[in-house]
Design a protein around this motif. Structure first.
Motif, PDB file in Angstrom:
ATOM      1  N   GLY A 188     -52.202  44.928  27.651  1.00 51.93           N
ATOM      2  CA  GLY A 188     -51.103  44.426  26.826  1.00 51.93           C
ATOM      3  C   GLY A 188     -51.317  42.979  26.412  1.00 51.93           C
ATOM      4  O   GLY A 188     -51.073  42.595  25.260  1.00 51.93           O
ATOM      5  N   THR A 189     -51.773  42.183  27.378  1.00 52.66           N
ATOM      6  CA  THR A 189     -52.052  40.769  27.061  1.00 52.66           C
ATOM      7  C   THR A 189     -53.148  40.658  26.011  1.00 52.66           C
ATOM      8  O   THR A 189     -53.051  39.853  25.071  1.00 52.66           O
ATOM      9  CB  THR A 189     -52.458  40.022  28.338  1.00 52.66           C
ATOM     10  OG1 THR A 189     -51.413  40.140  29.322  1.00 52.66           O
ATOM     11  CG2 THR A 189     -52.727  38.558  28.030  1.00 52.66           C
ATOM     12  N   GLN A 225     -53.918  42.900  23.810  1.00 57.49           N
ATOM     13  CA  GLN A 225     -53.387  43.375  22.535  1.00 57.49           C
ATOM     14  C   GLN A 225     -52.513  42.308  21.871  1.00 57.49           C
ATOM     15  O   GLN A 225     -52.566  42.118  20.650  1.00 57.49           O
ATOM     16  CB  GLN A 225     -52.602  44.672  22.741  1.00 57.49           C
ATOM     17  CG  GLN A 225     -53.499  45.864  23.071  1.00 57.49           C
ATOM     18  CD  GLN A 225     -52.717  47.098  23.439  1.00 57.49           C
ATOM     19  OE1 GLN A 225     -51.533  47.019  23.819  1.00 57.49           O
ATOM     20  NE2 GLN A 225     -53.364  48.264  23.354  1.00 57.49           N
ATOM     21  N   ARG A 226     -51.700  41.614  22.689  1.00 55.96           N
ATOM     22  CA  ARG A 226     -50.901  40.519  22.119  1.00 55.96           C
ATOM     23  C   ARG A 226     -51.804  39.383  21.638  1.00 55.96           C
ATOM     24  O   ARG A 226     -51.559  38.784  20.589  1.00 55.96           O
ATOM     25  CB  ARG A 226     -49.902  40.018  23.160  1.00 55.96           C
ATOM     26  CG  ARG A 226     -48.757  40.977  23.417  1.00 55.96           C
ATOM     27  CD  ARG A 226     -47.682  40.330  24.262  1.00 55.96           C
ATOM     28  NE  ARG A 226     -48.164  39.976  25.603  1.00 55.96           N
ATOM     29  CZ  ARG A 226     -48.135  40.796  26.650  1.00 55.96           C
ATOM     30  NH1 ARG A 226     -47.690  42.046  26.512  1.00 55.96           N
ATOM     31  NH2 ARG A 226     -48.565  40.399  27.839  1.00 55.96           N
ATOM     32  N   THR A 227     -52.839  39.115  22.413  1.00 61.13           N
ATOM     33  CA  THR A 227     -53.795  38.081  21.994  1.00 61.13           C
ATOM     34  C   THR A 227     -54.479  38.485  20.701  1.00 61.13           C
ATOM     35  O   THR A 227     -54.685  37.664  19.794  1.00 61.13           O
ATOM     36  CB  THR A 227     -54.832  37.841  23.098  1.00 61.13           C
ATOM     37  OG1 THR A 227     -54.174  37.425  24.295  1.00 61.13           O
ATOM     38  CG2 THR A 227     -55.834  36.779  22.678  1.00 61.13           C
ATOM     39  N   ALA A 240     -53.266  40.478  18.427  1.00 61.94           N
ATOM     40  CA  ALA A 240     -52.296  40.343  17.337  1.00 61.94           C
ATOM     41  C   ALA A 240     -52.166  38.878  16.900  1.00 61.94           C
ATOM     42  O   ALA A 240     -52.096  38.568  15.703  1.00 61.94           O
ATOM     43  CB  ALA A 240     -50.938  40.892  17.766  1.00 61.94           C
ATOM     44  N   ARG A 241     -52.146  37.988  17.887  1.00 60.58           N
ATOM     45  CA  ARG A 241     -52.058  36.565  17.562  1.00 60.58           C
ATOM     46  C   ARG A 241     -53.302  36.083  16.824  1.00 60.58           C
ATOM     47  O   ARG A 241     -53.211  35.307  15.861  1.00 60.58           O
ATOM     48  CB  ARG A 241     -51.854  35.755  18.831  1.00 60.58           C
ATOM     49  CG  ARG A 241     -51.687  34.270  18.579  1.00 60.58           C
ATOM     50  CD  ARG A 241     -51.405  33.533  19.857  1.00 60.58           C
ATOM     51  NE  ARG A 241     -51.277  32.094  19.606  1.00 60.58           N
ATOM     52  CZ  ARG A 241     -51.043  31.186  20.563  1.00 60.58           C
ATOM     53  NH1 ARG A 241     -50.922  31.581  21.835  1.00 60.58           N
ATOM     54  NH2 ARG A 241     -50.954  29.911  20.251  1.00 60.58           N
ATOM     55  N   GLN A 291     -53.117  37.413  13.372  1.00 63.09           N
ATOM     56  CA  GLN A 291     -52.145  36.640  12.599  1.00 63.09           C
ATOM     57  C   GLN A 291     -52.727  35.275  12.204  1.00 63.09           C
ATOM     58  O   GLN A 291     -52.631  34.860  11.051  1.00 63.09           O
ATOM     59  CB  GLN A 291     -50.861  36.449  13.411  1.00 63.09           C
ATOM     60  CG  GLN A 291     -49.787  35.661  12.670  1.00 63.09           C
ATOM     61  CD  GLN A 291     -48.565  35.423  13.531  1.00 63.09           C
ATOM     62  OE1 GLN A 291     -48.578  35.687  14.739  1.00 63.09           O
ATOM     63  NE2 GLN A 291     -47.496  34.942  12.933  1.00 63.09           N
TER      64      GLN A 291
END
Length: 409
Positions: free
Chosen positions: A369-370, A372-374, A376-377, A380
């Motif tokens: 999850g981390t 995946q968030r990284t 996404a960031r 972005q």
């Protein structure tokens, strides 16, 4: 008594004079005639002297007048030459100043495109996103460029106004010189005609009160100072115009140099910023690639952990079933033997293994999850950087296109 006829004859007969009276009368007449002839002779002599004297004086006076008029014509001709030369110089300077003013106006018009481009670049960079909306060196240089161009426009406008005012001053001098020269031509024609007049000319005649002093008449000093003032004023204005032209050309050269210097500084800042963005974009792409790879491997690891955890179910079921089956041994056979301890140890070991696997699975899922968030960031931020890169590239494109336009102009 005297007869009546004698009385009538006596009344009609002339007076009778004595002989002495007759002689006296003759003497008086002779004396008077001689005296009158003597007086007449004296008068004739005096008249001849007067005639000769007046003739000589008249000729001398006319000669003096002719000489004075000729000298006056020479003075007028000298002033005509001076005024014509000065008028020509003024006309030439008006043309040179008009050309200089046109170049200043052209230089002013040439600043419209650069300031529009700078403002468009500032407007474009307002479309940056997120963290890239920074007050960087490019923004500072663009604002400075706008200020430089506005300053150039102000000083060029001031120089154009000064050139217009100087042109008006030169035109006033031109009008004064032209008017003065026109009067000089008229006076020259009149005095030339006066020189050509003589006693036998058919155009001469007597005029009533020709010696009158006409209103507005001036003395020679005033006449000379008038043209001298017009000439001096024109020369001063020519000098002022020459100095202004030099100042305008210097201003155009200096402002162009200032604009080129600032233009270069802004372009350098833009290219430097583009290099920075490209570097960080490449770094983000590398991070994105590695993160995606790592996410794929972590996802596979999650699957392996889940599979491993699922694989522990069957051994646990076997161990449970064995233990449960052995609880049904009869009587003394229900012994806590080594096999019993082994099965219990097996259950505990499998449970411990499952807990370890479950803990690792949770940590791995959390890590996934981390990641995946990284990711996404990173994605972005990569999009933000790509947007910033595109905006600054568009700024460079516009500026390079404008540079080619400026060069062609």
């Amino acid at each position: 008594q005297t007869p009546k006829c004698y009385k009538i004859m006596a009344a009609l007969s002339p007076t009778k004079y004595a002989t002495a009276d007759w002689h006296t009368s003759n003497f008086v007449i002779q004396s008077s005639a001689e005296r009158q002839r003597s007086v007449a002779h004296t008068i004739r002599q005096q008249s001849e002297v007067l005639r000769n004297d007046t003739e000589n004086r008249t000729r001398w006076t006319q000669h003096t007048s002719n000489t004075s008029v000729q000298n006056r014509v020479g003075e007028i001709e000298n002033w005509v030459k001076t005024l014509e030369k000065t008028l020509t110089d003024v006309e030439k300077e008006i043309g040179l100043l008009a050309e200089c003013k046109d170049k200043a106006e052209q230089a002013l018009r040439a600043k419209v495109v650069p300031i529009d481009v700078a403002l468009q670049c500032l407007s474009l960079r307002e479309q940056r996103l997120g963290i890239d909306m920074v007050r960087d060196e490019v923004e500072a240089e663009l604002h400075k460029e706008v200020g430089v161009i506005e300053g150039i426009q102000n000083i060029l406008s001031q120089r154009i106004t000064e050139a217009f005012q100087q042109t008006c001053a030169l035109q006033r001098c031109h009008q004064q010189l032209h008017s003065d020269l026109k009067d000089k031509y008229s006076a020259l024609n009149i005095d030339t005609e006066c020189i050509q007049m003589n006693n036998l000319s058919g155009t001469v005649s007597l005029h009533p009160d020709p010696t009158r002093i006409k209103k507005g008449i001036v003395n020679p000093e005033q006449w000379c100072s008038f043209s001298a003032h017009n000439t001096a004023s024109a020369k001063d204005e020519i000098q002022n115009s020459t100095s202004l032209r030099e100042l305008i050309y210097q201003t155009i050269k200096q402002t162009n140099s200032d604009l080129v210097a600032q233009w270069t500084a802004t372009n350098y800042a833009l290219r430097k910023r583009l290099h920075q963005i490209e570097q960080i974009k490449q770094e983000l792409e590398w991070q994105l690639k590695n993160t995606e790879t790592e996410i794929g491997e972590v996802e596979e690891e999650v699957q392996r952990l889940e599979q491993s955890l699922a694989d522990k179910t069957a051994p646990m079921m076997v161990a449970h079933t064995r233990l449960e089956s052995r609880t049904y041994r009869p009587n003394v056979e229900l012994c806590r033997d080594k096999a019993q301890y082994g099965l219990v140890d097996e259950v505990m070991e499998i449970s411990k293994t499952k807990r370890l696997l479950q803990d690792k699975l949770e940590v791995t899922v959390q890590t996934l999850g981390t990641l995946q968030r990284t990711l996404a960031r990173i994605q972005q931020d990569h999009g933000i950087k790509a947007n910033s890169l595109a905006l600054d590239q568009e700024c460079i494109r516009m500026r390079e296109q404008n540079l080619s336009i400026e060069g062609s102009n």
